[in-house]
Design an enzyme around this catalytic site. Structure first.
Site, short mmCIF file in Angstrom:
data_model
loop_
_atom_site.label_atom_id
_atom_site.label_comp_id
_atom_site.label_asym_id
_atom_site.label_seq_id
_atom_site.Cartn_x
_atom_site.Cartn_y
_atom_site.Cartn_z
N LYS A 145 0.82 -1.13 -0.04
CA LYS A 145 0.04 -0.11 0.15
C LYS A 145 0.88 1.09 -0.12
O LYS A 145 2.18 1.19 0.33
CB LYS A 145 -0.88 -0.05 1.42
CG LYS A 145 -0.20 0.29 2.75
CD LYS A 145 -1.04 -0.01 3.81
CE LYS A 145 -0.25 0.09 4.97
NZ LYS A 145 -1.05 0.11 6.19
N ARG A 205 -10.44 0.95 15.15
CA ARG A 205 -10.07 1.36 13.76
C ARG A 205 -11.00 0.69 12.82
O ARG A 205 -12.36 0.99 12.92
CB ARG A 205 -8.58 1.24 13.35
CG ARG A 205 -7.96 2.53 12.56
CD ARG A 205 -6.66 2.57 12.41
NE ARG A 205 -6.30 1.33 11.58
CZ ARG A 205 -4.87 1.07 11.15
NH1 ARG A 205 -4.02 1.71 11.56
NH2 ARG A 205 -4.37 -0.15 10.64
N HIS A 218 -6.43 -6.67 12.95
CA HIS A 218 -5.13 -6.17 13.02
C HIS A 218 -4.63 -5.77 14.43
O HIS A 218 -5.46 -5.36 15.20
CB HIS A 218 -5.15 -4.85 12.11
CG HIS A 218 -3.99 -4.15 11.99
ND1 HIS A 218 -2.75 -4.93 11.44
CD2 HIS A 218 -3.41 -2.96 11.82
CE1 HIS A 218 -1.82 -4.24 11.11
NE2 HIS A 218 -2.06 -3.15 11.59
N ARG A 243 0.98 -10.81 7.33
CA ARG A 243 0.98 -9.50 6.55
C ARG A 243 2.33 -8.99 6.62
O ARG A 243 2.45 -8.48 7.97
CB ARG A 243 -0.34 -9.22 6.73
CG ARG A 243 -1.57 -9.55 6.41
CD ARG A 243 -2.73 -8.52 6.73
NE ARG A 243 -2.70 -7.78 8.02
CZ ARG A 243 -3.31 -8.35 9.09
NH1 ARG A 243 -4.02 -9.44 9.07
NH2 ARG A 243 -3.47 -7.26 10.28
N TYR A 268 17.25 29.61 6.48
CA TYR A 268 16.47 30.85 6.97
C TYR A 268 16.58 31.04 8.63
O TYR A 268 16.71 29.77 9.19
CB TYR A 268 15.05 30.27 6.77
CG TYR A 268 14.39 30.32 5.34
CD1 TYR A 268 14.74 31.70 4.60
CD2 TYR A 268 14.22 29.20 4.69
CE1 TYR A 268 14.19 31.60 3.42
CE2 TYR A 268 13.64 29.72 3.35
CZ TYR A 268 13.68 30.75 2.66
OH TYR A 268 13.28 30.84 1.41
N CYS A 320 14.76 23.42 3.98
CA CYS A 320 13.87 24.33 3.07
C CYS A 320 13.04 23.40 2.29
O CYS A 320 13.25 22.22 2.30
CB CYS A 320 14.79 25.48 2.35
SG CYS A 320 15.96 26.38 3.53
N MET A 321 12.02 24.25 1.50
CA MET A 321 11.46 23.28 0.46
C MET A 321 11.95 22.72 -0.48
O MET A 321 11.82 21.58 -0.83
CB MET A 321 10.51 24.29 -0.25
CG MET A 321 9.31 23.76 -0.95
SD MET A 321 8.19 24.96 -1.80
CE MET A 321 7.11 25.37 -0.56
N ASP A 322 13.21 23.12 -0.91
CA ASP A 322 13.94 22.39 -2.29
C ASP A 322 15.09 22.22 -1.79
O ASP A 322 15.86 21.60 -2.83
CB ASP A 322 13.83 23.76 -3.38
CG ASP A 322 12.64 24.28 -3.80
OD1 ASP A 322 11.58 23.52 -3.88
OD2 ASP A 322 12.75 25.54 -3.68
#
Length: 375
Positions: A40, A134, A166, A222, A266, A313-315
């Site tokens: 999954k 659940r 589970h 599993r 930053y 940072c983001m990148d």
């Protein structure tokens, strides 16, 4: 090579040999049980189609996914073996699942009715909640689900192929919930047989229980996170040579020598204490690298561990290379199997205050996945 002919800027390399060997080792722990490889969430970020194919090569009897859509993606990728899915909101594509010979899970009478209404003769497994609170039918609802399934079976509307649940605390082998859930599952099976229903495949064990609790192995185990070489919990003692299958690496986009007192990234949350070399790594939280690991994570470079410094940072992020020689294009390994001294995904999880599952499952953005053996 990238789509434009150059080497990838950031790469998640999946060692399929490691994955197959991990799966075989785990299967050997439950030799009398069938083996389900859980793929999954794009195989926990490793690539569902490729991992599914490797799992079959390693002897996995079943593939397990959460949603119908994931199961259909496996079929589109060429898999034709047994597949089980188990999580669906109203309106799920049960007719498509039946047409693709995908087994589905019923966790309530209402869900079973929706499955039956899809037509055909669905292969259905029944799920009971034994204490995770659940998915799965609650204990007080379980007899009604079993009776409804028996009626649908008798009418030729479904085939009942399994009964399962589970575990909530299998990664803590001494937790009393494990025994309580086993007892609850045995009681649920008694309800099934009392209704004149063959329970089919009985399964309860996840990765942690496969490793530590043989009494839960039953007809099928599993195996998810452990097959990718990541412990279900870092405190869990594992006496198996499982090897992380995924290595995240990137090529330095920039290298600069800076003096003491240089603020980095930053907020200048890191200021150099000495003259040093900084390397710019072109990945960040846009690729799923956890910003919460700022100030705590390490990476691998030239056979050594180096600190990740300044705000992630983001990148991009920055590593402090000290006095190590470095050039643009040199490879930094954020995490891998440790064979070259680099951190593991579990190390990054600890740095970010999360779990190894999230570290690998969240990878994406501009990372390119590649496949093969160790390299």
């Amino acid at each position: 090579m990238s789509a434009h002919g150059g080497p990838p800027q950031a790469e998640a390399h999946v060692d399929l040999d490691a994955y197959r060997e991990n799966l075989r080792l785990l299967g050997d722990l439950a030799p009398a049980s069938a083996l389900m490889a859980v793929v999954k969430a794009d195989a926990y970020g490793h690539g569902m189609t490729e991992i599914g194919r490797a799992a079959r090569q390693a002897g996995a009897d079943w593939l397990g996914v959460a949603t119908v859509e994931e199961a259909l993606a496996l079929r589109s990728g060429g898999d034709d073996g047994p597949v089980l899915c188990w999580l669906a909101s109203p309106g799920a594509s049960y007719a498509a699942a039946v047409a693709a010979d995908v087994e589905v899970t019923a966790s309530s009478v209402g869900q079973l009715e929706e499955i039956v209404a899809a037509g055909g003769r669905p292969r259905v497994q029944l799920k009971v909640d034994t204490g995770l609170s659940r998915n799965g039918a609650a204990p007080e609802e379980w007899p009604d689900l079993v009776e409804a399934a028996a009626r649908a079976r008798d009418a030729g509307r479904i085939e009942i192929t399994g009964t399962w649940s589970h575990l909530a605390c299998a990664d803590d082998p001494e937790h009393p919930a494990n025994e309580l859930q086993e007892r609850a599952f045995r009681a649920a099976l008694d309800v099934v047989t009392a209704a004149g229903v063959d329970p089919g495949l009985r399964h309860l064990a996840n990765s942690a229980a496969t490793l530590t609790r043989p009494s839960t192995h039953l007809d099928l185990v599993r195996v998810g996170i452990a097959a990718y070489g990541i412990p279900p919990d870092p405190r869990l003692s594992i006496d198996l040579p499982l090897r992380p299958a995924l290595t995240l690496r990137a090529r330095l986009a920039a290298v600069r020598r800076v003096p003491a007192g240089t603020g980095v990234s930053y907020g200048h949350r890191y200021v150099t204490e000495r003259p040093t070399t900084l390397g710019l790594v072109p990945v960040g939280y846009g690729e799923g690298v956890h910003r919460a690991a700022t100030g705590r994570a390490e990476a691998g470079f030239a056979g050594r561990r180096v600190p990740v410094v300044g705000t992630i940072c983001m990148d991009q992020l920055v590593v402090d290379l000290g006095d190590l020689p470095a050039d643009r294009g040199d490879v930094v390994t954020l995490f891998g199997d440790g064979s070259d001294g680099e951190p593991s995904a579990t190390d990054w999880a600890e740095a970010a205050g999360t779990i190894g599952y999230e570290v690998v499952t969240g990878l994406g953005g501009r990372i390119r996945h590649t496949y093969g053996g160790r390299r």
